[in-house]
Write an enzyme that holds these catalytic residues in place. Structure first.
Site, PDB file in Angstrom:
ATOM      1  N   ASP A  27      22.348  77.921  -2.833  1.00 38.44           N
ATOM      2  CA  ASP A  27      23.038  79.188  -3.078  1.00 38.44           C
ATOM      3  C   ASP A  27      22.147  80.064  -3.955  1.00 38.44           C
ATOM      4  O   ASP A  27      21.739  79.659  -5.040  1.00 38.44           O
ATOM      5  CB  ASP A  27      24.376  78.882  -3.783  1.00 38.44           C
ATOM      6  CG  ASP A  27      25.295  80.093  -3.821  1.00 38.44           C
ATOM      7  OD1 ASP A  27      24.906  81.164  -3.309  1.00 38.44           O
ATOM      8  OD2 ASP A  27      26.395  79.951  -4.379  1.00 38.44           O
ATOM      9  N   ASP A 121      23.498  84.214   1.671  1.00 35.14           N
ATOM     10  CA  ASP A 121      22.697  83.589   0.619  1.00 35.14           C
ATOM     11  C   ASP A 121      23.085  82.146   0.357  1.00 35.14           C
ATOM     12  O   ASP A 121      22.797  81.615  -0.701  1.00 35.14           O
ATOM     13  CB  ASP A 121      22.849  84.391  -0.678  1.00 35.14           C
ATOM     14  CG  ASP A 121      24.205  84.192  -1.313  1.00 35.14           C
ATOM     15  OD1 ASP A 121      25.198  84.135  -0.578  1.00 35.14           O
ATOM     16  OD2 ASP A 121      24.260  84.074  -2.545  1.00 35.14           O
ATOM     17  N   GLU A 122      23.715  81.531   1.314  1.00 37.82           N
ATOM     18  CA  GLU A 122      24.283  80.221   1.042  1.00 37.82           C
ATOM     19  C   GLU A 122      24.227  79.356   2.291  1.00 37.82           C
ATOM     20  O   GLU A 122      24.569  79.822   3.372  1.00 37.82           O
ATOM     21  CB  GLU A 122      25.737  80.449   0.627  1.00 37.82           C
ATOM     22  CG  GLU A 122      26.381  79.303  -0.058  1.00 37.82           C
ATOM     23  CD  GLU A 122      27.867  79.580  -0.309  1.00 37.82           C
ATOM     24  OE1 GLU A 122      28.260  80.766  -0.431  1.00 37.82           O
ATOM     25  OE2 GLU A 122      28.619  78.613  -0.353  1.00 37.82           O
TER      26      GLU A 122
HETATM   27 MG   LIG Z   1      25.085  83.182  -4.234  1.00 39.41          MG
END
Ligand SMILES: [Mg+2]
Length: 410
Positions: A27, A121-122
């Site tokens: 993350d 983003d993960e």
């Molecule tokens: Mg994040």
């Protein structure tokens, strides 16, 4: 801050045996905000809030400096500004985040094809098959973090564990800019002191219900008879929660489906009616679509345009090619031809879109030079543009004919 302290003491206690810890959860830290700080280093170390500043604007991301004031995502911007009047508000640039996300995805794919993306983003990674080649899980996780720092100049936190639930929890406690391993044998010890809200699927409502019954930490639930838990949360959730409390989670990493299409569209503040201006906007959109294709190493065989008129009637036109492309020039030529074929005479256009469909990974796509276009030249030029953009940012280079820039939708 208490979280990272907690995290550090946990790392000390948990040990470093990463046997069977083949799941990573990665993350990015304060992703949108970090991208903005990277673009404008003067923002470093400051409370920066990404989101809409006007009216009913909402916070979409905040730097850790801003979070110290209690600012968090989804909070009304007006409240954020009361909490921290000196916070710097930056409008969201989703295109920039998508581009970084695509670069991040390529880094993840360099470790394993078993990547399940959860957000820009993960992602989860199943690294079972990579361990022989690349090293122990914690080594792979550390390498990934270094790679992201080096290539993207951004930080990521990574959780390493034997399943998805634990890996995701680990990355949460690793934040910011950290790595946390939950060894298989230490999972229960790690879990049981945590608040019940840390369980996957326990939202605020269920958490409050459990707390009312004096069930505050995961250990409290772990030791309840299943029948009792069933009466509280229902049969469907009881077994699931019970398993999570003991660190059991059988869900597999599901490789994310490749994108089916990539498109950009813009609604104009003022209707367009000048064909020259329409074509300039098509070029801009074609360039964005082509850049996104290239950043994902994808190519397209079908290009379409979308036009919404002043009266909201909307039409689309598409063309399927004999070979794949990710060239700005070629996509623009097709989009422009589709537009010209409509033979619109000074109609008022409120929205224009360009979309690439029939996507294929560029490596797999067969490239054939078309008759009217050589298979060299533009491609090299576009590679140079992409490299310059990666280095100097999105706004560095535009096709020559572009002048004004309306706001973007995607
Ligand atoms: Mg994040």
């Amino acid at each position: 801050m208490s979280r990272s302290q907690l995290n550090r003491s946990k790392i000390a206690n948990l040990g470093d045996d990463d046997t069977n810890c083949h799941i990573l959860h990665l993350d990015m830290d304060a992703f949108y905000a970090s991208v903005e700080v990277r673009r404008n280093p003067a923002l470093a170390g400051k409370p920066v809030v990404v989101g809409g500043a006007e009216g009913r604007g909402v916070v979409v991301a905040a730097t850790y400096e801003a979070r110290e004031f209690g600012i968090h995502a989804a909070m009304p911007m007006s409240r954020a500004m009361r909490l921290c009047p000196t916070a710097i508000v930056v409008p969201a640039d989703h295109r920039a985040y998508a581009e970084v996300s695509a670069q991040l995805y390529q880094i993840l794919l360099s470790v394993t094809p078993y990547v399940e993306t959860l957000a820009l983003d993960e992602a989860f990674l199943d690294i079972s098959g990579a361990i022989k080649l690349l090293g122990k899980p914690t080594e792979i996780a550390a390498k990934l973090r270094t790679e992201i720092k080096t290539q993207l100049n951004l930080t990521a936190s990574v959780g390493v564990a034997s399943n998805k639930f634990l890996a995701k929890l680990a990355s949460t406690y690793a934040k910011p800019d950290g790595l946390l391993l939950i060894p298989e044998a230490a999972a229960v010890k790690f879990l049981h002191p945590l608040p019940v809200g840390a369980l996957w699927g326990v939202g605020e409502k269920t958490e409050a219900k459990l707390q009312e019954l004096g069930l505050n930490v995961i250990g409290d639930i772990a030791n309840l008879p299943l029948a009792t838990l069933t009466r509280i949360v229902g049969a469907a959730s009881a077994e699931h929660l019970h398993n999570l409390c003991w660190g059991i989670d059988d869900r597999e990493v599901i490789v994310s489906e490749p994108e089916k299409s990539i498109g950009n569209e813009t609604t104009f503040g003022e209707d367009l009616f000048d064909p020259t201006e329409v074509e300039a906007q098509l070029l801009r959109l074609a360039d964005q679509v082509a850049a996104r294709l290239r950043s994902r190493e994808l190519s397209s065989r079908t290009i379409s345009i979308k036009i919404r008129f002043h009266d909201f009637t909307t039409i689309t036109r598409s063309k399927t090619l004999t070979s794949y492309t990710h060239s700005t020039q070629e996509i623009n030529q097709i989009a422009r031809q589709l537009y010209r074929n409509l033979n619109l005479q000074r109609v008022r256009i409120r929205l224009l879109g360009v979309r690439a469909e029939g996507l294929q990974s560029t490596q797999l796509a067969s490239f054939q030079p078309t008759l009217d276009e050589p298979d060299y030249g533009w491609s090299e030029a576009e590679q140079a543009v992409d490299q310059a953009r990666a280095k100097f940012g999105e706004r560095a280079i535009k096709p020559a004919r572009l002048i004004a820039e309306p706001d973007e939708e995607d």
